[in-house]
Design an enzyme around this catalytic site. Structure first.
Site, PDB file in Angstrom:
ATOM      1  CB  SER A  42      35.166  39.572  40.626  1.00 40.84           C
ATOM      2  OG  SER A  42      34.144  38.906  39.920  1.00 40.84           O
ATOM      3  CE1 TYR A  89      38.898  39.067  36.793  1.00 44.19           C
ATOM      4  CE2 TYR A  89      36.903  38.125  37.726  1.00 44.19           C
ATOM      5  CZ  TYR A  89      37.355  39.120  37.258  1.00 44.19           C
ATOM      6  OH  TYR A  89      36.797  40.365  37.195  1.00 44.19           O
TER       7      TYR A  89
END
Ligand code: NDP
Length: 242
Positions: A140, A153
């Site tokens: 990501s 994350y």
């Protein structure tokens, strides 16, 4: 027969990747966590491409479950080989770090990082002995630049980026490539509660990306044509961050 395994293939980016790999002619193993109905929809889409599709539910962050599922699959496919692995399963549980619980921290890291480790380790031996393999890890933008509210994350995805670069060097001589794809904002269930109108003003392309667009990039990295690309992190984010 060479198979492709997509973790988290029941929905979103994973589903689009399953369909794209099916278009390339791969029989596809669709892993998911609990959403059988969604996985069945993916299966229908994959089979519409004229290839076989098998559903293989397991929790990627559970080492025992991963080993059991993969061993059972291999026993029933003694002559088949999983030569393409897309580590896509991932979750986010956003919170400012000051308020973040142990559960929010560990579940997000376990799914992305442990999931990558357990599934990849299990399939590596076969890829090494066959001297054939493509591994694509879906990371990501968050793992590259860090996003406030996503320390868990961002850490998970940054860790997978590090592992991608290290593993690529370990297995390159065995004709296995290991790359990461780093999407920005993509329209899926994961982003459905975000304020898209506000966020897209920050994206140079002026829109969220589509799962299909990510899947095209993943499919290229999984193809024979990408044999000389390894250890790379390729962004797909509409110009949001380079
Ligand atoms: P979705 O929430 O739409 O789908 C998540 C998928 O992962 C589902 O198939 C889900 O299965 C599966 N999954 C979740 N936890 C586990 C687990 N423990 N074991 C096995 N499967 C699991 O997500 P996206 O398609 O949006 O995201 C896919 C990947 O792309 C993720 O790694 C995400 O971090 C990454 N990403 C997404 C971006 C975006 O904007 N959407 C941006 C950047 C990266 P089930 O259906 O059973 O719940």
């Amino acid at each position: 027969m060479n198979y492709a395994l997509v973790t988290g293939g029941s929905r979103g980016i994973g589903r689009a990747v399953c369909v794209k790999l099916a278009e390339m002619g791969y029989p596809v193993i669709v892993n998911y966590s609990s959403n059988k109905a969604a996985a069945e929809e993916t299966k229908t889409l994959v089979e519409a491409q004229g290839v076989a599709c098998e559903l293989l539910p397991f929790n990627v962050s559970d080492a025992v479950a991963v080993d059991r599922a993969m061993d059972t699959w291999q026993e029933s496919h003694p002559d088949d080989h999983i030569s393409v692995l897309i580590n896509n399963a991932g979750i986010c549980k956003d919170s400012l770090m000051v308020f973040m619980s142990d559960e929010q921290w560990h579940s997000v890291i376990d799914t992305s990082l442990d999931g990558f480790f357990f599934v990849t380790r299990k399939l590596l031996k076969g890829m090494i002995s066959k001297r054939k393999g493509r591994i694509v890890n879906i990371v990501s933008l968050s793992g590259l630049k860090g996003i406030a509210g996503q320390t868990n994350y961002s850490a998970a995805k940054a860790a997978v980026i590090g592992a991608t670069k290290a593993l690529a060097q370990e297995v390159a001589a065995r004709k296995i490539t290991v790359n990461a794809v780093a999407p920005g904002f993509i329209t899926t269930d994961m982003t459905k509660d975000l304020d898209e109108e506000a966020l897209k003003k920050t994206i140079p392309s002026g829109r969220f990306g589509l799962p299909d667009e990510v899947a095209d990039l993943v499919a290229f990295l999984a193809s024979e044509k990408a044999a000389y690309i390894t250890g790379e992190v390729i962004s797909i984010n509409g110009g949001l961050y380079t």
